[in-house]
Design an enzyme around this catalytic site. Structure first.
Site, PDB file in Angstrom:
ATOM      1  N   HIS A   1       0.868  -1.188   0.000  1.00  0.00           N
ATOM      2  CA  HIS A   1       0.000   0.000   0.000  1.00  0.00           C
ATOM      3  C   HIS A   1       0.897   1.227   0.000  1.00  0.00           C
ATOM      4  O   HIS A   1       2.002   1.222   0.535  1.00  0.00           O
ATOM      5  CB  HIS A   1      -0.872  -0.031   1.258  1.00  0.00           C
ATOM      6  CG  HIS A   1      -1.940   1.002   1.313  1.00  0.00           C
ATOM      7  ND1 HIS A   1      -1.683   2.322   1.617  1.00  0.00           N
ATOM      8  CD2 HIS A   1      -3.291   0.911   1.131  1.00  0.00           C
ATOM      9  CE1 HIS A   1      -2.823   3.001   1.621  1.00  0.00           C
ATOM     10  NE2 HIS A   1      -3.812   2.167   1.322  1.00  0.00           N
TER      11      HIS A   1
ATOM     12  N   GLN B   1      -4.599  -4.830   7.325  1.00  0.00           N
ATOM     13  CA  GLN B   1      -5.535  -5.830   6.829  1.00  0.00           C
ATOM     14  C   GLN B   1      -5.480  -7.141   7.610  1.00  0.00           C
ATOM     15  O   GLN B   1      -6.308  -8.029   7.388  1.00  0.00           O
ATOM     16  CB  GLN B   1      -5.263  -6.114   5.343  1.00  0.00           C
ATOM     17  CG  GLN B   1      -5.360  -4.912   4.439  1.00  0.00           C
ATOM     18  CD  GLN B   1      -6.760  -4.320   4.373  1.00  0.00           C
ATOM     19  OE1 GLN B   1      -7.756  -5.000   4.668  1.00  0.00           O
ATOM     20  NE2 GLN B   1      -6.854  -3.061   3.992  1.00  0.00           N
TER      21      GLN B   1
ATOM     22  N   LYS C   1     -10.654  -0.065  10.447  1.00  0.00           N
ATOM     23  CA  LYS C   1     -10.743  -1.313   9.686  1.00  0.00           C
ATOM     24  C   LYS C   1     -11.108  -2.496  10.584  1.00  0.00           C
ATOM     25  O   LYS C   1     -11.300  -3.610  10.090  1.00  0.00           O
ATOM     26  CB  LYS C   1      -9.433  -1.587   8.950  1.00  0.00           C
ATOM     27  CG  LYS C   1      -9.090  -0.554   7.873  1.00  0.00           C
ATOM     28  CD  LYS C   1      -7.814  -0.923   7.151  1.00  0.00           C
ATOM     29  CE  LYS C   1      -7.330   0.195   6.245  1.00  0.00           C
ATOM     30  NZ  LYS C   1      -8.196   0.425   5.080  1.00  0.00           N
TER      31      LYS C   1
ATOM     32  N   ASP D   1       2.957  -3.773   8.234  1.00  0.00           N
ATOM     33  CA  ASP D   1       1.685  -3.101   8.023  1.00  0.00           C
ATOM     34  C   ASP D   1       0.590  -4.120   8.341  1.00  0.00           C
ATOM     35  O   ASP D   1       0.359  -5.059   7.582  1.00  0.00           O
ATOM     36  CB  ASP D   1       1.603  -2.637   6.566  1.00  0.00           C
ATOM     37  CG  ASP D   1       0.236  -2.078   6.177  1.00  0.00           C
ATOM     38  OD1 ASP D   1      -0.681  -2.076   7.023  1.00  0.00           O
ATOM     39  OD2 ASP D   1       0.092  -1.654   5.016  1.00  0.00           O
TER      40      ASP D   1
ATOM     41  N   CYS E   1      -4.717   2.247  -3.816  1.00  0.00           N
ATOM     42  CA  CYS E   1      -3.478   2.805  -3.233  1.00  0.00           C
ATOM     43  C   CYS E   1      -2.317   1.821  -3.394  1.00  0.00           C
ATOM     44  O   CYS E   1      -1.509   1.637  -2.481  1.00  0.00           O
ATOM     45  CB  CYS E   1      -3.676   3.163  -1.762  1.00  0.00           C
ATOM     46  SG  CYS E   1      -4.864   4.492  -1.496  1.00  0.00           S
TER      47      CYS E   1
END
Length: 406
Positions: free
Chosen positions: A119, A199, A222, A196, A360
């Site tokens: 991303h 997700q 999220k 990251d 993104c």
């Protein structure tokens, strides 16, 4: 509608005359009553600044805010509350590491290792850090299905590798990367790993000690929490060495006319009035997720993604991106002859919310050989009937554009 969907008031509506099917949770998840009411209760009964006042409301606010920090610590398995920094989201967490850690430690000859699937929030900060320090960017090769070959990774991670930045789950492909194995490779070479988790943390159990990561970034919105709140986990020894990124109130210990000193962890990185209501909402979201069970959520998401992949493969002219195995929570695809934005527009007319665009991740789009894709992403409140509606909507899209173009 499954039993959990009833907890989400926004899902009870119709969009364009159809019951809403929300398949855009990778962009932002919906919020259950429990989270909405926790934030409302904070503003009705507690609202005050934290850490400063000695009055009752100030004490309650501080207890709620720091209680949320402890809840996050337990949720991700951090050793200490000092390792949990509240931020505005994944983007600001990653920027904090890139500025306060990477720029102070990297130089010419050092390497920052990434994948082309990152991303933009986990790519641009490292581009800028490399420009500022003279370090080089190095990209791991992806296999045709978007996974990593660990033998190739092993060859590319060397003594020059000072930092590996990677998403645990790709926001486009749904790929789940083997973070512990990658962490071991990087640590053997003396580097650090930045993950990251935007997700992954909402969809599976993530334990920072089991994974042995140095930094982990994720966002509240999220994972059923409010917007504007995120977390940076950092190994305490590394955070101790880092300088704050923002200066001002809350993060100081002593201020003189020419010199100042900082508070201890974690507060030295939380300048200004913090995101108190957001932290309260995030704590409520964690309560909700844990009441269901992260293993249950992970299994549900994987089963739904597999079902979606099977159903979409029934449609002629569909291209699905990403691995068939070891993926979760989303399916990304294109329909031959129809632009992704047109697919999303027709689906929206049917009350189905999906995401269309480059997500993104423009370098990944170029790697895939496309300019954009359609992404359907799932969460606990979705079930197979939502996928069936998606498939029906895509068939209508194909029929419509077949008639228009035919």
């Amino acid at each position: 509608m499954n039993k959990y969907a009833r907890d989400f008031p926004i899902l009870q509506q119709k969009v364009n005359g159809h019951p809403l099917v929300y398949l855009d949770s990778s962009a932002s998840s919906q919020k259950p009553f429990q989270v909405i009411e926790a934030v409302e209760r904070y503003y009705k009964e507690i609202n005050s600044n934290v850490h400063r006042g000695v009055h009752t409301l100030g004490t309650r606010a501080t207890e709620a805010y720091e209680g949320a920090r402890e809840k996050v610590r337990r949720f991700i398995g951090a050793r200490s509350e000092k390792e949990v920094i509240f931020t505005r989201g994944t983007t600001s967490s990653l920027n904090l590491v890139a500025h306060s850690y990477a720029r102070a430690r990297l130089g010419p000859g050092d390497e920052i290792v990434l994948t082309p699937a990152e991303h933009h929030s986990n790519l641009i900060p490292w581009q800028q850090a490399a420009k500022a320090t003279g370090a080089a960017l190095k990209y791991l090769p992806l296999e045709p299905d978007g996974t990593l070959d660990l033998n190739k990774v092993q060859e590319m991670i060397t003594g020059r590798t000072k930092l590996l930045a990677i998403a645990q789950v790709s926001n486009v492909l749904g790929t789940i990367h083997p973070i512990r194995e990658l962490a071991d490779m990087v640590h053997r070479q003396g580097g650090v790993i930045v993950v990251d988790g935007a997700q992954s943390v909402p969809h599976m159990k993530v334990d920072v000690q089991e994974l042995d990561v140095d930094f982990l970034a994720f966002s509240g919105h999220k994972m059923m929490g409010p917007t504007g709140i995120g977390v940076l986990y950092g190994r305490e020894s590394l955070l101790e060495e880092m300088e704050p990124l923002e200066y001002g109130g809350e993060m100081i210990d002593h201020v003189d006319l020419y010199e100042s000193t900082w508070k201890e962890l974690p507060w030295k990185f939380e300048g200004g009035t913090p995101i108190i209501a957001g932290a309260v909402g995030l704590a409520a979201a964690i309560d909700y997720l844990e009441s269901v069970g992260m293993d249950t959520i992970h299994r549900h998401d994987q089963e739904l993604a597999a079902y979606a992949q099977r159903r979409l493969e029934e449609i002629e002219g569909i291209t699905i991106y990403g691995p068939r195995e070891n993926r979760t929570s989303l399916v990304t695809f294109n329909l031959e002859g129809v632009h992704p934005h047109d697919v999303a527009t027709v689906l929206d007319a049917e009350g189905i919310a999906v995401r269309a665009g480059h997500h993104c991740a423009q370098p990944l789009m170029r790697w895939l050989g496309v300019t954009a894709t359609v992404r359907a992403s799932f969460y606990l409140y979705n079930d197979e009937s939502d996928i069936d509606r998606l498939v029906e909507g895509i068939r209508k899209t194909k029929e419509y554009f077949g008639n228009v173009l035919g």
